[in-house]
Design a protein around this motif. Structure first.
Motif, PDB file in Angstrom:
ATOM      1  N   UNK A 101       0.833  -1.206   0.000  1.00 34.55           N
ATOM      2  CA  UNK A 101       0.000   0.000   0.000  1.00 34.55           C
ATOM      3  C   UNK A 101       0.860   1.246   0.000  1.00 34.55           C
ATOM      4  N   UNK A 141       2.325   1.807  -3.453  1.00 38.75           N
ATOM      5  CA  UNK A 141       1.333   2.333  -4.395  1.00 38.75           C
ATOM      6  C   UNK A 141       1.132   3.821  -4.140  1.00 38.75           C
ATOM      7  N   UNK A 180       4.126   5.892  -5.453  1.00 39.24           N
ATOM      8  CA  UNK A 180       4.149   6.035  -6.913  1.00 39.24           C
ATOM      9  C   UNK A 180       3.011   6.948  -7.365  1.00 39.24           C
ATOM     10  N   UNK A 181       1.868   6.790  -6.723  1.00 37.51           N
ATOM     11  CA  UNK A 181       0.733   7.628  -7.114  1.00 37.51           C
ATOM     12  C   UNK A 181       1.047   9.099  -6.866  1.00 37.51           C
ATOM     13  N   UNK A 232       3.372  10.297  -9.419  1.00 40.72           N
ATOM     14  CA  UNK A 232       2.603  10.410 -10.655  1.00 40.72           C
ATOM     15  C   UNK A 232       1.742  11.657 -10.657  1.00 40.72           C
ATOM     16  N   UNK A 282       1.529  15.033 -13.339  1.00 42.00           N
ATOM     17  CA  UNK A 282       0.402  15.155 -14.277  1.00 42.00           C
ATOM     18  C   UNK A 282       0.322  16.603 -14.778  1.00 42.00           C
TER      19      UNK A 282
END
Lengths: 259, 642, 99
Positions: free
Chosen positions: B628, B631, B634-635, B638, B642
């Motif tokens: 978790x 994730x 990385x999110x 990311x 954006x």
């Protein structure tokens, strides 16, 4: 290899080997029997070796097969045998909700990684890699010049790992080793067979491990077949033997010699 | 010898010496009290003698100071004169006509009661402690009346409150006596609050609370401020003098030994409230609203005490109700202004004599009847206790106001002054005058009832009673006080008491009563005789039948027997809400305050427990947590791109 | 395009390996999942090596393989010694650090 576009051959390779790889990997998730899992993973490794070659590194492809498939997966199989192949995994989940957590996190990770991949821009350098075809040579020249120190350190790592394995599996003998006279005395006391069991196989016709030996009276000797085969019921019955042996069992001693 | 004393006082040095020695008047009883308390059981043999000697010495020195006052006028003494170095402490005594009148009363009557107590408390093993407390009381009361500032007065005020508590609860082995002492102390405390508020306002306005700073300049304050101070002082006086609405403690205070009732709750301590009001005359002069409040309080109390006294069968409680009523008269007079204040003080002095005499007589009766106090069980004692009978008769006639006994000169003048209406308020003259007159009639009735039930009629004694006269040490003070009851008023009028007291009071103007003065006098006399005659018919005559058990009666008599439900009212108005407040506060403390703390702890425990469930020991759960985190990381990266 | 395809494949294999660690109880199978994750990383390295046009990525993958081999040795030794004492290979049975 032009990096921008995959050539048709490469595409065919990718789209055939890729799914096979994924299938083999998915056995890890869904298979109950551990040895089957190990074999599927071996398939995955070989598939990956194909892809490595397709990506322009035949050296690594061969190394993948030799090291991973040949050594590492074999080690896995050894340990599986040691542990016992009939220890099968129960698929009842003990931790509440772990299945769901696993599924959600897995999918989440996939989404995030895919997003990262799609969001990235890649720069392609055309025409690198020096002499085409001499992949091993290129790797070697880089390895022994820029990365020589890393190579040496990795060698040390391997030595340490081997030593570590020996130390970890070292068992301190807590009892005195049993000597041969003691073993024999024990067997005598218990009334067991003192000699090694007779070898499987029948005369010169069969010597397979699952064919039992026959004693002089024509009866099957159970102890000649390994006990695991006996337990599984994979022992050849007398009916499997050739007819002439049944009719004409050989005598115990040598035949009379005619002048 | 008196001439020599006056001669000595007349010289300047002698005068100085007299005034300078005024502190001895307070110090001698105080030191005696300390000695008697500290000496312990060793002093049991001679302790009472030391107590009497201290009180008598105090009286002698106050006579000397009084002589000096008559010669040289009032003086102001700073007790802290020995402090030097630029620091002055304003703690002193003021010797003027008003204070010396009180001083003489307290020391004289006090010494007589000390002598009486030697015989009355002869069988009590704590007699020495009793004398110590009596001396302490005398010292505190003298400090109160000799004070030159409200602060020193407050010290004496608290001192007499303490002495009263110690003496009411003297026999504190009986829990109801101890409860009575507490009740007296708490009612006094409410009054003390008023005195403190008044002192605070004075301090805020004048920067000082001494009489010299406050009283001459009282007129500069606004009427509102003066009214506030006046009402606060009235509250204090109500607490100390047992006036409505703080009157509930006086009846229960009779739990103390009879000499205590005589000294403290008849002659001296309860008059401290009147002293306060009279001393603060300039303040009340400028605050007509506060003065009206004083008048109303006095009028209500005199009727209250009279009504309650009519139905009481306990001799001492009847006398206590009588005290309450007579002090109501004094309050009424003090509220009439400086002219009335003179008569208030005169009545205070005469009341000191005849009420103390009545109480000592009651003590004598109790001594003879084995400490009983139920008047329904007395009767026909006059034949057996002649001296007590005669002295109490003197006190009875004095309180009725029969001429030429003492009460006539003071009480009648009060009633006459009550009929004097201030400018434009004719109703006040009629209202207060009629109330005072009616109160006189009631007083006559119940005091005669008391006298006849005890001394006349048929004997209604319990078995094996042998009433006998009291010993000399008890009868001699009673006789002296009876002489004061007979001649006191006459003497005071002859020596022109009002002229004597005038320098200590504000200038007052005489008004005319709304009715002719002689008519008032005559009407009062008629009422008094009527009241006495009714009492004679019901209780004293040979044909009268006095039931031994209290007969069933109508509402007013039942209410009077229950002190006009004062305890019920106090309980409902103050005790119950107070207890509810305390219960509420305790519950709030337990549930809200402690609950918040416990709740916070519980919250932490629960949160910790919830978080601890993550530690289930399974590597796979930890792996899930790690995944978790990965994730998430990385999110985030990311999302940043954006 | 090509890099994306190989990277996606590598992601899928990585996810499968990660999920295996979460879901399976047999510690040897879990270890195989870990090896799978390392292989996925290798694939990614090689894809990028082709993108950059030099062999440094291949070298990195080579070292990863060596280290993975060493790690397998030690890890299996641990599993064997655990099996010898506890007679179990279930990951869940090693939960002595529970609260």
């Amino acid at each position: 290899m032009n990096g921008l576009e995959m050539s048709t051959a490469e595409q065919v390779l990718f789209w055939i080997v890729g799914p096979i790889t994924v299938l083999g990997a998915s056995a890890l998730l869904f298979s109950k029997r551990a040895v089957l899992t190990a074999c599927s993973v071996m398939v995955t490794m070989v598939g990956l070796a194909f892809l490595y070659v397709g990506l322009g590194s035949p050296f690594l492809g061969v190394v993948q097969v030799v090291v991973y498939t040949g050594a590492i997966m074999m080690l896995f199989v050894f340990v599986l045998m040691l542990v016992g192949v009939d220890v099968s995994d129960s698929f009842v989940e003990t931790i509440r909700g772990q299945r769901w957590i696993g599924a959600i996190f897995g999918l989440g990770l996939l989404v995030v990684l895919a997003g990262a991949v799609y969001r990235s821009t890649f720069t392609f350098v055309i025409g690198g890699e020096g002499a085409a075809g001499d992949n091993a040579g290129a790797v070697a020249s880089l390895l022994f010049s820029d990365f020589a120190f890393t190579l040496e350190v990795t060698g040390c790592l391997l030595i340490v790992a081997a030593m570590g394995a020996v130390i970890l599996t070292h068992r301190v003998r807590l009892t005195k080793p049993v000597t041969q006279p003691q073993l024999m005395a024990g067997r005598t006391k218990r009334g067991l067979r003192l000699t090694p069991p007779p070898a499987p196989g029948n005369y010169a016709r069969h010597n397979a491990a699952d064919v039992p030996a026959i004693d002089p009276s024509g009866r099957v000797i159970e102890a000649s077949v390994p006990s695991s085969l006996r337990l599984r019921g994979q022992v050849h019955t007398l009916r499997g033997l050739s007819q002439d042996l049944l009719e004409d069992p050989p005598a115990c001693g040598p035949k009379e010699v005619k002048p | 010898m008196i001439n020599n004393v006056i001669l000595a006082a007349s010289t300047a040095e002698g005068g100085q010496a007299a005034a300078r020695s005024a502190w001895l008047v307070i110090a001698i009883p105080l030191i005696s009290a300390g000695l008697l308390l500290l000496a312990g059981r060793k002093a049991d043999k001679w302790g009472h003698l030391l107590g009497v000697a201290a009180s008598a010495a105090s009286f002698v020195i106050s006579l000397w100071v009084f002589a000096d006052l008559l010669k040289n006028g009032s003086s102001d003494i700073n007790l802290a004169w020995w402090i030097n170095g630029g620091f002055t402490l304003d703690f002193g005594l003021q010797i003027d006509q008003l204070s010396m009148a009180f001083v003489l009363l307290v020391t004289f009557v006090g010494t007589l009661i000390h002598i009486y107590s030697i015989a009355y408390m002869a069988h009590d093993r704590d007699r020495r402690r009793f004398f110590a407390y009596l001396n302490l009381f005398v010292a505190a009361m003298l400090l109160l009346v000799l004070a030159n500032s409200y602060l020193v007065l407050f010290v004496g005020w608290e001192g007499v409150g303490l002495a009263s508590y110690l003496l009411i609860g003297f026999w504190n082995q009986r829990s109801e006596y101890a409860v009575a002492a507490k009740k007296a102390f708490i009612a006094n405390r409410v009054g003390d609050f008023g005195l403190l508020v008044a002192m605070m306002i004075m301090l805020g306005e004048f920067g000082s609370v001494s009489f010299a700073a406050v009283l001459p300049d009282a007129a500069v304050l606004s009427p509102t401020t003066l009214t506030l101070i006046g009402l606060a002082l009235l509250l204090a006086a109500c607490g100390k003098s047992a006036q409505f609405p703080l009157q509930s403690w006086l009846g229960d205070a009779m739990a103390g030994p009879t000499p205590v009732s005589a000294l403290i709750h008849a002659a001296t301590m309860v008059t401290a409230g009147v002293y306060l009001v009279v001393r603060s005359g300039p303040i009340f002069e400028g605050a007509p609203g506060a003065r009206l409040a004083v008048l109303i309080v006095g009028a209500v109390t005199l009727l209250y005490g009279a009504i309650v006294g009519c139905a009481k069968d306990d001799m001492k409680k009847a006398l206590a109700a009588s005290t309450m009523s007579q002090i109501g008269y004094m309050m009424l007079a003090a509220g009439l202004g400086p002219v009335g204040a003179v008569f208030a003080i005169m009545h205070l002095l005469t009341h000191g004599f005849f009420k103390a005499g009545l109480f000592l007589g009651a003590g004598s009766v109790m001594h003879a009847m084995r400490d009983q106090v139920d008047m329904r069980r007395f009767g026909a004692l006059g034949k057996f206790m002649k001296i007590t009978w005669l002295t109490m008769m003197a006190g009875w006639l004095a309180i009725l106001g029969i001429p030429p006994f003492a009460g006539f000169f003071s009480k009648d003048k009060i009633i006459e002054q009550a009929f004097v209406a201030p400018a434009g308020q004719v109703w006040q003259g009629w209202a207060f005058g009629l109330v005072a007159m009616f109160g006189a009639g009631l007083t006559a009735f119940y005091m005669s009832r008391l006298f006849f039930m005890v001394f006349q009629g048929k004997a209604r004694w319990t078995d094996d009673q042998h009433p006998h006269e009291s010993p000399g040490l008890m009868t001699v003070p009673m006789v002296i006080l009876a002489l004061g009851s007979v001649f006191g008023g006459l003497i005071l009028t002859v020596v022109k008491f009002d002229d004597y007291l005038a320098p200590a009071l504000v200038e007052g103007h005489h008004g005319e009563p709304v009715v002719n003065a002689y008519a008032i006098m005559a009407a009062t006399l008629v009422l008094v005789l009527a009241g006495a005659w009714i009492a004679w018919a019901k209780f004293g005559s040979a044909k009268a039948v006095v039931p031994v058990l209290p007969p069933a009666a109508d509402g007013l008599v039942r209410a009077a027997r229950a002190d006009l439900y004062q305890d019920t009212v106090n309980h409902g108005l103050f005790v119950r809400p107070g207890q509810a407040l305390v219960a509420g506060a305790t519950k709030t403390d337990n549930s809200v305050v402690d609950g918040a703390v416990r709740g916070l702890a519980w919250l932490f425990l629960r949160t910790g427990g919830l978080i601890a469930r993550l530690q289930n020991g399974y590597a796979r759960s930890y792996a899930a947590t790690m995944l978790a985190g990965v994730i998430l990381l990385v999110a985030i990266v990311l999302a940043g791109r954006i | 395009m090509s890099v994306t395809a190989y990277l996606l494949l590598a992601s899928v294999i990585f996810v499968i390996g990660a999920t295996t660690v979460l879901v399976r109880r047999n510690s040897i199978v879990v270890f195989m999942g870990i090896e799978l994750m390392l292989n996925a990383a290798n694939l990614a390295f090689l894809a990028f090596a082709r993108m950059w046009g030099n062999v440094e990525g291949q070298l990195a993958a080579f070292f990863v393989m060596v280290v993975a081999a060493a790690e397998v040795v030690v890890g299996l030794a641990i599993i064997v010694s655990l099996f010898r004492t506890r007679r179990t290979v279930s990951v869940d049975d090693e939960n002595l650090l529970r609260h």
